[in-house]
Scaffold this motif. Structure first.
Motif, mmCIF file in Angstrom:
data_model
loop_
_atom_site.group_PDB
_atom_site.id
_atom_site.type_symbol
_atom_site.label_atom_id
_atom_site.label_comp_id
_atom_site.label_asym_id
_atom_site.label_seq_id
_atom_site.Cartn_x
_atom_site.Cartn_y
_atom_site.Cartn_z
ATOM 1 N N LYS A 61 58.236 15.053 -17.691
ATOM 2 C CA LYS A 61 58.171 14.780 -16.245
ATOM 3 C C LYS A 61 59.370 15.369 -15.511
ATOM 4 O O LYS A 61 59.222 15.926 -14.425
ATOM 5 C CB LYS A 61 58.063 13.285 -15.988
ATOM 6 C CG LYS A 61 56.708 12.736 -16.342
ATOM 7 C CD LYS A 61 56.575 11.293 -15.982
ATOM 8 C CE LYS A 61 55.190 10.818 -16.385
ATOM 9 N NZ LYS A 61 54.955 9.442 -16.038
ATOM 10 N N THR A 67 50.270 25.834 -11.410
ATOM 11 C CA THR A 67 49.754 24.687 -10.668
ATOM 12 C C THR A 67 50.167 23.380 -11.354
ATOM 13 O O THR A 67 50.579 23.377 -12.511
ATOM 14 C CB THR A 67 48.217 24.731 -10.578
ATOM 15 O OG1 THR A 67 47.680 24.564 -11.896
ATOM 16 C CG2 THR A 67 47.721 26.042 -9.979
ATOM 17 N N ASP A 68 50.022 22.294 -10.616
ATOM 18 C CA ASP A 68 50.293 20.980 -11.210
ATOM 19 C C ASP A 68 49.357 20.740 -12.391
ATOM 20 O O ASP A 68 49.759 20.149 -13.391
ATOM 21 C CB ASP A 68 50.123 19.876 -10.165
ATOM 22 C CG ASP A 68 51.224 19.925 -9.104
ATOM 23 O OD1 ASP A 68 52.325 20.433 -9.390
ATOM 24 O OD2 ASP A 68 50.971 19.437 -7.987
ATOM 25 N N ASP A 69 48.125 21.206 -12.278
ATOM 26 C CA ASP A 69 47.168 21.062 -13.384
ATOM 27 C C ASP A 69 47.624 21.857 -14.607
ATOM 28 O O ASP A 69 47.498 21.379 -15.732
ATOM 29 C CB ASP A 69 45.765 21.509 -12.967
ATOM 30 C CG ASP A 69 45.081 20.508 -12.050
ATOM 31 O OD1 ASP A 69 45.497 19.332 -12.014
ATOM 32 O OD2 ASP A 69 44.119 20.913 -11.376
ATOM 33 N N ASP A 70 48.153 23.068 -14.388
ATOM 34 C CA ASP A 70 48.670 23.863 -15.502
ATOM 35 C C ASP A 70 49.747 23.078 -16.247
ATOM 36 O O ASP A 70 49.739 23.001 -17.478
ATOM 37 C CB ASP A 70 49.298 25.178 -15.015
ATOM 38 C CG ASP A 70 48.299 26.169 -14.454
ATOM 39 O OD1 ASP A 70 47.097 26.073 -14.795
ATOM 40 O OD2 ASP A 70 48.723 27.044 -13.683
ATOM 41 N N TYR A 122 50.786 27.278 -24.684
ATOM 42 C CA TYR A 122 49.914 27.194 -23.505
ATOM 43 C C TYR A 122 50.675 27.652 -22.265
ATOM 44 O O TYR A 122 50.153 28.409 -21.449
ATOM 45 C CB TYR A 122 49.399 25.757 -23.323
ATOM 46 C CG TYR A 122 48.517 25.604 -22.117
ATOM 47 C CD1 TYR A 122 47.157 25.886 -22.193
ATOM 48 C CD2 TYR A 122 49.034 25.198 -20.895
ATOM 49 C CE1 TYR A 122 46.336 25.761 -21.081
ATOM 50 C CE2 TYR A 122 48.228 25.072 -19.786
ATOM 51 C CZ TYR A 122 46.882 25.355 -19.874
ATOM 52 O OH TYR A 122 46.079 25.237 -18.770
ATOM 53 N N GLU A 179 51.847 19.991 -20.936
ATOM 54 C CA GLU A 179 52.605 18.854 -21.474
ATOM 55 C C GLU A 179 53.455 19.178 -22.680
ATOM 56 O O GLU A 179 53.327 18.579 -23.736
ATOM 57 C CB GLU A 179 51.670 17.692 -21.779
ATOM 58 C CG GLU A 179 51.384 16.946 -20.526
ATOM 59 C CD GLU A 179 51.269 15.466 -20.684
ATOM 60 O OE1 GLU A 179 52.109 14.851 -21.353
ATOM 61 O OE2 GLU A 179 50.325 14.945 -20.115
ATOM 62 N N LYS A 185 49.845 30.698 -19.643
ATOM 63 C CA LYS A 185 49.663 30.538 -18.195
ATOM 64 C C LYS A 185 50.624 31.417 -17.413
ATOM 65 O O LYS A 185 50.260 31.976 -16.376
ATOM 66 C CB LYS A 185 49.825 29.070 -17.785
ATOM 67 C CG LYS A 185 48.615 28.244 -18.107
ATOM 68 C CD LYS A 185 47.410 28.798 -17.354
ATOM 69 C CE LYS A 185 46.121 28.146 -17.750
ATOM 70 N NZ LYS A 185 44.969 28.713 -17.061
ATOM 71 N N LYS A 216 58.198 24.214 -12.274
ATOM 72 C CA LYS A 216 57.498 24.558 -11.033
ATOM 73 C C LYS A 216 58.425 25.351 -10.110
ATOM 74 O O LYS A 216 57.988 26.286 -9.441
ATOM 75 C CB LYS A 216 57.004 23.277 -10.363
ATOM 76 C CG LYS A 216 56.192 23.491 -9.144
ATOM 77 C CD LYS A 216 54.763 23.703 -9.468
ATOM 78 C CE LYS A 216 53.983 23.624 -8.173
ATOM 79 N NZ LYS A 216 52.641 23.997 -8.282
ATOM 80 N N LYS A 247 50.333 19.845 -16.168
ATOM 81 C CA LYS A 247 49.793 18.612 -16.765
ATOM 82 C C LYS A 247 49.115 18.916 -18.102
ATOM 83 O O LYS A 247 49.298 18.204 -19.083
ATOM 84 C CB LYS A 247 48.805 17.957 -15.814
ATOM 85 C CG LYS A 247 48.292 16.627 -16.306
ATOM 86 C CD LYS A 247 47.365 15.973 -15.292
ATOM 87 C CE LYS A 247 46.872 14.652 -15.834
ATOM 88 N NZ LYS A 247 45.993 13.968 -14.914
ATOM 89 N N ILE A 248 48.345 19.980 -18.141
ATOM 90 C CA ILE A 248 47.648 20.359 -19.372
ATOM 91 C C ILE A 248 48.653 20.837 -20.424
ATOM 92 O O ILE A 248 48.519 20.511 -21.602
ATOM 93 C CB ILE A 248 46.590 21.452 -19.089
ATOM 94 C CG1 ILE A 248 45.471 20.870 -18.225
ATOM 95 C CG2 ILE A 248 46.019 21.999 -20.383
ATOM 96 C CD1 ILE A 248 44.526 21.910 -17.648
#
Length: 65
Positions: free
Chosen positions: A11, A25-28, A38, A33, A42, A18, A30-31
């Motif tokens: 976190k 993205t926030d989704d990137d 990964y 983690e 990205k 970022k 989050k995935i």
């Protein structure tokens, strides 16, 4: 990148990631983690760099922490 260390502090690090790679993205994040493979994929996808270059950037980022 030490994936265990990253997962434990994800976190806090997500904001720094970022800030460095604003196209993620926030989704990137989050995935991802804490999964450096990964994350490298990205960065490669969003910035159009080779996977080796993305890994080098991640390693450089890790050294600054």
């Amino acid at each position: 990148m030490n994936d265990d260390r990253i997962k434990g502090q994800w976190k806090q690090l997500a904001g720094k990631l970022k800030a460095k790679w604003g196209k993620l993205t926030d989704d990137d994040l989050k995935i991802a983690e804490g999964n450096s493979e990964y994350l490298a994929g990205k960065i490669q996808e969003r910035y159009g760099v080779a996977k080796d270059e993305a890994k080098r950037q991640i390693d450089e980022f890790d050294r600054t922490l």
